[in-house]
Design an enzyme around this catalytic site. Structure first.
Site, PDB file in Angstrom:
ATOM      1  N   CYS A  11       1.810 -11.532   3.260  1.00  0.00           N
ATOM      2  CA  CYS A  11       0.811 -10.969   4.170  1.00  0.00           C
ATOM      3  C   CYS A  11       0.113  -9.822   3.451  1.00  0.00           C
ATOM      4  O   CYS A  11       0.115  -9.768   2.216  1.00  0.00           O
ATOM      5  CB  CYS A  11       1.443 -10.550   5.499  1.00  0.00           C
ATOM      6  SG  CYS A  11       2.690  -9.246   5.370  1.00  0.00           S
ATOM      7  N   ASN A  14       3.253  -6.406   3.925  1.00  0.00           N
ATOM      8  CA  ASN A  14       4.682  -6.767   3.820  1.00  0.00           C
ATOM      9  C   ASN A  14       5.565  -5.884   4.698  1.00  0.00           C
ATOM     10  O   ASN A  14       6.712  -5.603   4.370  1.00  0.00           O
ATOM     11  CB  ASN A  14       5.163  -6.723   2.352  1.00  0.00           C
ATOM     12  CG  ASN A  14       6.519  -7.397   2.107  1.00  0.00           C
ATOM     13  OD1 ASN A  14       7.246  -7.026   1.193  1.00  0.00           O
ATOM     14  ND2 ASN A  14       6.869  -8.369   2.918  1.00  0.00           N
ATOM     15  N   CYS A  16       4.950  -6.269   8.449  1.00  0.00           N
ATOM     16  CA  CYS A  16       4.896  -6.874   9.786  1.00  0.00           C
ATOM     17  C   CYS A  16       5.148  -8.388   9.737  1.00  0.00           C
ATOM     18  O   CYS A  16       6.233  -8.852  10.103  1.00  0.00           O
ATOM     19  CB  CYS A  16       3.547  -6.598  10.458  1.00  0.00           C
ATOM     20  SG  CYS A  16       3.188  -4.844  10.681  1.00  0.00           S
ATOM     21  N   ARG A  17       4.155  -9.137   9.283  1.00  0.00           N
ATOM     22  CA  ARG A  17       4.245 -10.598   9.414  1.00  0.00           C
ATOM     23  C   ARG A  17       5.184 -11.256   8.410  1.00  0.00           C
ATOM     24  O   ARG A  17       6.034 -12.074   8.777  1.00  0.00           O
ATOM     25  CB  ARG A  17       2.845 -11.211   9.289  1.00  0.00           C
ATOM     26  CG  ARG A  17       1.949 -10.883  10.462  1.00  0.00           C
ATOM     27  CD  ARG A  17       0.508 -11.191  10.155  1.00  0.00           C
ATOM     28  NE  ARG A  17      -0.035 -10.295   9.137  1.00  0.00           N
ATOM     29  CZ  ARG A  17      -1.243 -10.377   8.604  1.00  0.00           C
ATOM     30  NH1 ARG A  17      -2.044 -11.353   9.000  1.00  0.00           N
ATOM     31  NH2 ARG A  17      -1.659  -9.515   7.715  1.00  0.00           N
ATOM     32  N   SER A  18       5.010 -10.951   7.110  1.00  0.00           N
ATOM     33  CA  SER A  18       5.812 -11.701   6.128  1.00  0.00           C
ATOM     34  C   SER A  18       7.305 -11.357   6.158  1.00  0.00           C
ATOM     35  O   SER A  18       8.127 -12.265   5.965  1.00  0.00           O
ATOM     36  CB  SER A  18       5.228 -11.584   4.713  1.00  0.00           C
ATOM     37  OG  SER A  18       5.236 -10.273   4.236  1.00  0.00           O
ATOM     38  N   ASP A 128      -3.004 -10.412  12.325  1.00  0.00           N
ATOM     39  CA  ASP A 128      -2.440  -9.126  11.918  1.00  0.00           C
ATOM     40  C   ASP A 128      -2.153  -8.279  13.162  1.00  0.00           C
ATOM     41  O   ASP A 128      -3.071  -7.956  13.906  1.00  0.00           O
ATOM     42  CB  ASP A 128      -3.475  -8.434  11.019  1.00  0.00           C
ATOM     43  CG  ASP A 128      -2.988  -7.111  10.490  1.00  0.00           C
ATOM     44  OD1 ASP A 128      -1.917  -6.644  10.935  1.00  0.00           O
ATOM     45  OD2 ASP A 128      -3.679  -6.543   9.630  1.00  0.00           O
TER      46      ASP A 128
HETATM   47  P1  4NP Z   1       1.213  -7.061   7.612  1.00  0.00           P
HETATM   48  O1  4NP Z   1       0.481  -5.990   8.570  1.00  0.00           O
HETATM   49  O2  4NP Z   1       0.175  -7.485   6.607  1.00  0.00           O
HETATM   50  O3  4NP Z   1       1.585  -8.148   8.561  1.00  0.00           O
HETATM   51  O4  4NP Z   1       2.394  -6.343   7.005  1.00  0.00           O
HETATM   52  C1  4NP Z   1      -0.200  -4.880   8.080  1.00  0.00           C
HETATM   53  C2  4NP Z   1       0.495  -3.778   7.657  1.00  0.00           C
HETATM   54  C3  4NP Z   1      -0.189  -2.670   7.218  1.00  0.00           C
HETATM   55  C4  4NP Z   1      -1.572  -2.663   7.198  1.00  0.00           C
HETATM   56  C5  4NP Z   1      -2.265  -3.780   7.607  1.00  0.00           C
HETATM   57  C6  4NP Z   1      -1.581  -4.890   8.048  1.00  0.00           C
HETATM   58  N1  4NP Z   1      -2.278  -1.511   6.758  1.00  0.00           N
HETATM   59  O5  4NP Z   1      -3.519  -1.528   6.790  1.00  0.00           O
HETATM   60  O6  4NP Z   1      -1.649  -0.526   6.355  1.00  0.00           O
END
Ligand code: 4NP
Length: 161
Positions: A11, A14, A16-18, A128
């Site tokens: 993702c 790294n 939240c989703r992955s 996201d």
């Molecule tokens: P992820 O979510 O890609 O599912 O881990 C996010 C985590 C952090 C951010 C964006 C999406 N950020 O902009 O910091």
């Protein structure tokens, strides 16, 4: 012995989703008795959160369904991931493009959207949840549980076929 197939969930951050997908798939692999045959990991295409544990909201949503995300730590996608993993599975189209953009020529790992592994996906991307309010993290779990069920079938077919 080193497991035969490696799967990397990717993702943006790294956190939240992955990591959610990694924890869910690790459970499916263990439940299917495939821990010796398949290994999983996750990473982000961005460097923002390197070394951080998963977002508290992701940990809480995962724990509510019995997944422990707390030992996981964020890392960034790196060049040798393309040779170490058989599948690099992106959570959304933007991260799919980011993976493809740095893929070395002739790389081994197959690059796909995670939701394409679901047998009847209603959506193509795992949205996201980071900036959203409400049930974004539960929705991530719903989609990831659906896609990893299909993914397990793909891996089982490949291992036996
Ligand atoms: P992820 O979510 O890609 O599912 O881990 C996010 C985590 C952090 C951010 C964006 C999406 N950020 O902009 O910091």
């Amino acid at each position: 012995m080193r497991p035969t197939l490696g799967v990397l969930f990717v993702c943006l951050g790294n956190i939240c989703r992955s990591p959610t997908a990694e924890a869910v798939m690790a459970r499916r692999i263990a439940d299917a008795g495939l821990a010796d045959a398949v290994w999983v990991d996750s990473c982000g295409t961005a460097a923002y959160h390197i070394g951080s544990p998963p977002d508290r909201r992701a940990q809480r949503a995962g724990a509510a369904r019995g997944y422990d995300l707390s030992p996981l730590r964020a890392r960034q996608l790196q060049a040798d991931d393309f040779s170490r993993f058989d599948y690099l599975l992106a959570m959304d189209a933007a991260n799919l493009r980011a993976i493809q953009a740095i893929a070395p020529r002739g790389h081994r790992g197959e690059i796909r959207l995670l939701m394409d592994c679901a047998t009847a996906p209603a959506v193509r991307e795992v949205p996201d949840p980071y900036y959203g309010a409400g049930d974004g993290f539960a929705e991530v779990l719903d989609l990831v549980e659906q896609a990893t069920e299909g993914l397990l079938g793909v891996l089982q077919a490949r291992l036996t076929g």
